[in-house]
Every structure is written in C-alpha cells, then in structure tokens.
Motif scaffolding. Sequence first.
Motif, short mmCIF file in Angstrom:
data_model
loop_
_atom_site.label_atom_id
_atom_site.label_comp_id
_atom_site.label_asym_id
_atom_site.label_seq_id
_atom_site.Cartn_x
_atom_site.Cartn_y
_atom_site.Cartn_z
N GLY A 1 24.26 54.91 -44.99
CA GLY A 1 25.08 54.06 -45.82
C GLY A 1 25.85 53.02 -45.04
O GLY A 1 26.17 53.20 -43.86
N THR A 2 26.14 51.91 -45.71
CA THR A 2 26.96 50.85 -45.13
C THR A 2 27.95 50.38 -46.19
O THR A 2 27.59 50.20 -47.35
CB THR A 2 26.09 49.68 -44.61
OG1 THR A 2 26.91 48.73 -43.94
CG2 THR A 2 25.32 48.99 -45.73
N GLN A 3 29.20 50.20 -45.78
CA GLN A 3 30.26 49.87 -46.72
C GLN A 3 30.26 48.37 -47.04
O GLN A 3 30.22 47.53 -46.12
CB GLN A 3 31.63 50.26 -46.16
CG GLN A 3 32.82 49.87 -47.02
CD GLN A 3 32.91 50.69 -48.29
OE1 GLN A 3 32.80 51.91 -48.27
NE2 GLN A 3 33.14 50.02 -49.42
N VAL A 4 30.31 48.06 -48.32
CA VAL A 4 30.48 46.68 -48.78
C VAL A 4 31.77 46.64 -49.59
O VAL A 4 31.93 47.40 -50.56
CB VAL A 4 29.29 46.22 -49.64
CG1 VAL A 4 29.59 44.87 -50.29
CG2 VAL A 4 28.03 46.15 -48.80
N THR A 5 32.68 45.77 -49.19
CA THR A 5 33.95 45.61 -49.90
C THR A 5 34.11 44.16 -50.31
O THR A 5 34.02 43.26 -49.48
CB THR A 5 35.14 46.03 -49.02
OG1 THR A 5 34.94 47.39 -48.58
CG2 THR A 5 36.44 45.93 -49.78
N VAL A 6 34.32 43.94 -51.61
CA VAL A 6 34.47 42.60 -52.15
C VAL A 6 35.90 42.46 -52.65
O VAL A 6 36.32 43.19 -53.56
CB VAL A 6 33.47 42.33 -53.28
CG1 VAL A 6 33.60 40.88 -53.75
CG2 VAL A 6 32.05 42.63 -52.82
N SER A 7 36.63 41.53 -52.06
CA SER A 7 38.02 41.32 -52.46
C SER A 7 38.11 40.25 -53.53
O SER A 7 37.33 39.30 -53.55
CB SER A 7 38.86 40.94 -51.24
OG SER A 7 38.42 39.71 -50.71
N SER A 8 39.10 40.40 -54.40
CA SER A 8 39.26 39.43 -55.49
C SER A 8 40.17 38.29 -55.09
O SER A 8 40.79 38.30 -54.05
CB SER A 8 39.83 40.14 -56.72
OG SER A 8 41.04 40.78 -56.40
#
Length: 126
Positions: free
Chosen positions: A119-126
């Motif tokens: 797994g690899t973390q994807v974080t999308v900020s608003s």
Amino acid sequence: QVQLVESGGGLVQAGGSLRLSCVDSGRTFRKTAMGWFRQAPGKEREFVATISWSTSSTSYADSVKGRFTISRDGAKNTVYLQMNSLKPEDTSVYYCAARTIFGGWPPTHHYDYVYWGQGTQVTVSS
C-alpha cells in the motif's frame, strides 16, 4: 517470492494529480489482470480500477471514471494509476493486486486477486 511494490503516493491539493506505480519485483508468475484498490480509515477496501494483462482492457469504479487511468508496461512488469482532478474523498491507502486465473470480467472484488502490495498513502487536502 512474489513482491508487489507500490510507489508514488503523497500529499496533494484538491484538483491535483498523482501517478502511482506498482512493480512486480519478485519471482515471475502469470498475471491475468492487475488491479488497484483503496481503503480509507474505518472503511472497507474498495475497487478502483483493473486492467487485463493480455488485452489491456480496463474497468473503473464509477467514483473515479473519467479522472483515473490505469495502464501497464509488460516489459517493466509495472502497472500505473494516473490520478487527475483529485478530491479529498480520494484520500486512502492505495493497494495494487494481481490476479492469476482467468474468470469473469471485470474482476472487481478483493477475492479475485491473490497477491497484494503493501500500500501507498494518498492524501488530498481541500
């Protein structure tokens, strides 16, 4: 030993893009399809996209259709997930997975796949 290794995750602003890669770096095995799944905290693992290793046919979850593109490079034993127009709700750990048998198409369930990456973390900020 089969090894699927994902890379390319990170932090991005909403509307941005990321490209995930998954390389099969272990022993050679027959792949019939490669898929991407994702899992957010407290949620079930969900299907994102899949690609047939022989025909390159693809299928996508409705939530990513038109924004994500799955592709493969057979010579590099690598599958990619190009993610555009990212939204905060795309924030998850993304996993690649390998299917080794032929069966119904498209394979959208986790039990359709035998081997999984870490797994690899994807974080999308608003």
